[in-house]
Motif scaffolding. Sequence first.
Motif, PDB file in Angstrom:
ATOM      1  N   ARG A 239       2.882   6.002  -3.035  1.00 17.52           N
ATOM      2  CA  ARG A 239       3.706   6.721  -3.585  1.00 17.52           C
ATOM      3  C   ARG A 239       3.837   6.902  -5.139  1.00 17.52           C
ATOM      4  O   ARG A 239       4.247   7.955  -5.395  1.00 17.52           O
ATOM      5  CB  ARG A 239       4.928   6.357  -2.837  1.00 17.52           C
ATOM      6  N   GLN A 240       3.344   5.857  -5.723  1.00 19.81           N
ATOM      7  CA  GLN A 240       3.748   5.813  -7.056  1.00 19.81           C
ATOM      8  C   GLN A 240       2.474   6.610  -7.818  1.00 19.81           C
ATOM      9  O   GLN A 240       2.464   7.115  -8.869  1.00 19.81           O
ATOM     10  CB  GLN A 240       3.534   4.395  -7.676  1.00 19.81           C
ATOM     11  N   HIS A 241       1.299   6.487  -7.118  1.00 19.68           N
ATOM     12  CA  HIS A 241      -0.014   6.858  -7.877  1.00 19.68           C
ATOM     13  C   HIS A 241      -0.843   7.951  -7.169  1.00 19.68           C
ATOM     14  O   HIS A 241      -1.852   8.511  -7.721  1.00 19.68           O
ATOM     15  CB  HIS A 241      -0.831   5.686  -8.213  1.00 19.68           C
ATOM     16  N   ALA A 242      -0.432   8.430  -6.039  1.00 20.38           N
ATOM     17  CA  ALA A 242      -1.138   9.239  -5.240  1.00 20.38           C
ATOM     18  C   ALA A 242      -1.511  10.571  -6.011  1.00 20.38           C
ATOM     19  O   ALA A 242      -2.510  11.239  -5.912  1.00 20.38           O
ATOM     20  CB  ALA A 242      -0.788   9.777  -4.016  1.00 20.38           C
TER      21      ALA A 242
ATOM     22  N   PRO B 148       0.794  -1.199   0.154  1.00 19.75           N
ATOM     23  CA  PRO B 148      -0.135  -0.100   0.009  1.00 19.75           C
ATOM     24  C   PRO B 148       0.858   1.267   0.216  1.00 19.75           C
ATOM     25  O   PRO B 148       0.726   2.299  -0.494  1.00 19.75           O
ATOM     26  CB  PRO B 148      -0.839   0.028   1.296  1.00 19.75           C
ATOM     27  N   THR B 149       2.029   1.012   0.619  1.00 18.77           N
ATOM     28  CA  THR B 149       2.880   2.386   0.854  1.00 18.77           C
ATOM     29  C   THR B 149       3.562   2.694  -0.620  1.00 18.77           C
ATOM     30  O   THR B 149       3.450   4.001  -1.098  1.00 18.77           O
ATOM     31  CB  THR B 149       3.960   2.334   1.923  1.00 18.77           C
TER      32      THR B 149
END
Length: 511
Positions: free
Chosen positions: A30-33, A25-26
């Motif tokens: 970080r990749q898609h937020a 989830p982290t």
Amino acid sequence: MPVAERLSVANLPDRPEAIVVKSFPTRWWRQHAYIIPSFLICIVTWSWFVTWGDWKFFEPEDFCGFYDALARSILHGHLDVPRAAIGVEAFTFEGRTYGYFGIGPALLRIPLILIFPQMDGLWSRLSILIAASISLTCAYGIMRMIRLDAAANTRVQRLLHSLFILSAGLGSTTVFLAGRSFTYHEALMWSGAFALLFTYTILRYFSQPRGSLLALAGAFVFMSFHCRPTVGAGALLAVTALAAVLIWRAIGKPQAAQSFLALGPIAAPVRHALIATVIVAITLSTYFGVNYAKFQTFDAVPLRYYDFYAEFPKRLQATEGKQIHLKNIPTGFVTYFGVHGVRLKDKFPWFYMEEEATFVGSPANDLIEEFSTVPISMPALTLLTLIGGTALALGSNQILRHARLPAVTLVMGGGIILATVCITERYLHDFYPALIIFAAAGVARIESSRRAVPLTGLLALLSLISVALNCLFSLINQRENLGAPPAKVAEYEHLQESINRVLHRRPPPPD
């Protein structure tokens, strides 16, 4: 000396807890937020349009119950529907009424009418919203795949991706279709969604040739074709071409299409060729079987049975009883891809769709509805498509060469509308899946360009124009055309009068 002994103590953490392993989830966040705000803007805007600003997702509307009726008919072993479900679009054959629409969305309805039998006619708004969300998610996934799923580390990259999503979601025909939950719009929206699901899956198959991926892509082809054959034809043509390549490999040419499609070695080409061939056979046989079951002909749109043409036989004569005419293609092309796609009026919202087509030769056009053009109403996607077309032609990496097949065939499928007897704004959505693939390639090319900053700035301006025009077109189509609820029309006219009064400094009307 062992490797472990040669490591300096200073290079090791003081305790095991110091080694941080990021959870899935982290990593995902970080990749898609950064793209989530663009998605939310699109979804909220669609929701406002699809619910007429009331935020009620389960409300009846005109011409929104056909697929519920067809789903019930399928469960009872026939394909005719009550006349009330199809209305003015009825085709009458041997005393029964049918629709020319495909069975795809009706198949999606079957579980719903079984679980919620009292909600017939209430699913169209939610259905269109789900299909639009799937399309946008696929657009993002295809874009990430084409750019090799590299992290978006710079502000320019993140802005570029956000503009791509906003242009795909609000700067395109998607928001126009969301404005009315008609059966026509639902068919278009789902066909495009399944075509993009097919594209995402077939790109994965090209990278990792597995029979399960090919079969899944085939399921999406089937659904796209049975939602709307024009868009679905592009996906089906891609699988047909792939089947030919696989058969060629199976009979002794193991490197076939390796250069053009970057299709690597396939361990079981015979099995994969069989899967692709079965996909094509099932899709076509089901389609023609449904047509024959309805009309005793393989023609999906036998205009001689169309009630509307029976009432106005001169229109049947003008079209020669056919939906497709090759002589219509020049008119369709210059109309949909020309520069006459907007007209100005002196009242809010000022920018209206065009009403007069650009005729070339003597086409057999029967109906001209309001329409825009791709370069005028979707300038952001047009720019990305032109840049992406160069990238696909050059094929500088494997994934770009993988994308060539669906990009080309989906253009061909969408191009069928150029030959039809009707010109209308909603038909532009038939090009939407192809535009997304080309535009995604354009995003990847801009990122690697030395002119990324100015091109992103230009794209920002074009995205603003795209979003504004398509939202205005959707609002006009929703509030000014036939079938709009009187209360909503009155609300809209009051808004128009208020804005025009302020701009022209006219006194308010007397009470």
